[in-house]
Write a protein that holds these residues in place. Structure first.
Motif, short mmCIF file in Angstrom:
data_model
loop_
_atom_site.label_atom_id
_atom_site.label_comp_id
_atom_site.label_asym_id
_atom_site.label_seq_id
_atom_site.Cartn_x
_atom_site.Cartn_y
_atom_site.Cartn_z
N THR A 52 0.84 -1.21 0.00
CA THR A 52 0.00 0.00 0.00
C THR A 52 0.87 1.26 0.00
OG1 THR A 52 -0.27 0.02 2.42
CG2 THR A 52 -1.99 -1.08 1.12
N VAL A 67 -8.63 9.10 -5.18
CA VAL A 67 -9.06 7.72 -4.89
C VAL A 67 -9.71 7.65 -3.51
CG1 VAL A 67 -8.27 5.34 -4.54
CG2 VAL A 67 -7.36 6.69 -6.44
N MET A 68 -9.11 8.34 -2.55
CA MET A 68 -9.65 8.33 -1.19
C MET A 68 -11.06 8.93 -1.15
SD MET A 68 -7.75 9.75 2.16
CE MET A 68 -8.49 9.70 3.77
N LYS A 69 -11.26 10.02 -1.87
CA LYS A 69 -12.58 10.64 -1.90
C LYS A 69 -13.61 9.74 -2.58
CE LYS A 69 -11.21 15.49 -1.78
NZ LYS A 69 -11.10 16.76 -2.54
N ASP A 71 -13.63 6.51 -2.49
CA ASP A 71 -13.77 5.28 -1.71
C ASP A 71 -15.02 5.35 -0.83
OD1 ASP A 71 -13.48 2.95 -0.22
OD2 ASP A 71 -11.92 3.81 1.07
N GLU A 72 -16.12 4.78 -1.29
CA GLU A 72 -17.38 4.81 -0.55
C GLU A 72 -17.35 3.95 0.70
OE1 GLU A 72 -20.47 3.88 -3.34
OE2 GLU A 72 -20.06 5.66 -4.55
N THR A 73 -16.43 2.99 0.76
CA THR A 73 -16.33 2.12 1.93
C THR A 73 -15.55 2.77 3.06
OG1 THR A 73 -14.24 1.10 1.23
CG2 THR A 73 -16.29 0.09 0.41
N ASN A 74 -14.79 3.82 2.76
CA ASN A 74 -13.91 4.52 3.68
C ASN A 74 -12.79 3.62 4.22
OD1 ASN A 74 -12.99 6.88 4.91
ND2 ASN A 74 -13.99 6.33 6.83
N VAL A 75 -12.52 2.52 3.54
CA VAL A 75 -11.46 1.62 3.99
C VAL A 75 -10.10 2.31 3.87
CG1 VAL A 75 -11.07 0.42 1.79
CG2 VAL A 75 -10.69 -0.77 3.93
N ILE A 76 -9.95 3.17 2.88
CA ILE A 76 -8.67 3.88 2.75
C ILE A 76 -8.49 4.82 3.94
CG2 ILE A 76 -7.39 5.57 1.38
CD1 ILE A 76 -8.67 4.29 -1.12
#
Length: 162
Positions: A52, A67-69, A71-76
């Motif tokens: 990562t 990519v972070m924005k 990310d709907e799962t907020n895993v990042i």
């Protein structure tokens, strides 16, 4: 305490220690599988954390934020460490590691494909010679095959990829 009392105490202590040895061995046997699983998971986590960091470095600060924005799962946001910062990781990025991460995604590419991808991610102009030098220096990692005048680059088989 008499000599006989000492002998009795020592005898009982030996039985007690034998019982404890038996109990500890049984507990070790029960936990051995979980311990080995822990060791395997710990190694896997270390490899994934390193991967990562390399992906964040390759993306750089702008694409990482994008990519972070998305990310709907907020895993990042929850699980991807950003220390050092994406900018610092990018500044420390080594060319062969960037190529490696790219090839994990595309399986095979030409040098022109690699260069175009780097441009997309706002990586400073990387010359064909620099890429070829990185491939040659890390020939155990990269496979280069020729088809006509074109070179196709891929990763050599690796044991872990899941």
């Amino acid at each position: 305490m008499t000599t006989y009392d000492a002998f009795e105490a020592l005898s009982h202590r030996l039985i007690h220690e034998g019982t404890k040895i038996r109990d500890v061995r049984l507990e070790i046997t029960k936990l051995r599988s979980a311990y080995n699983q822990y060791i395997d998971l710990s190694r896997d986590l270390g490899r994934r954390l390193e991967r990562t960091r390399r992906i964040v470095a390759l993306l750089g600060p702008n694409a990482f934020l994008q990519v972070m924005k998305a990310d709907e799962t907020n895993v990042i946001g929850e699980y991807i460490e950003t220390t050092p910062s994406p900018r610092q990781l990018r500044d420390d990025l080594v060319l062969w590691q960037a190529i490696e991460q790219y090839l994990h995604c595309v399986q095979e590419a030409t040098i022109e494909d690699i260069q175009a991808f780097f441009v997309l991610l706002d990586i400073k102009k990387v010359s064909r010679q620099a890429i070829e030098s990185a491939l040659k220096a890390h020939s155990k990692l990269f496979r280069v095959r020729k088809s006509g005048k074109e070179k196709y680059i891929s990763l050599r088989d690796s044991e872990e990829e899941s």
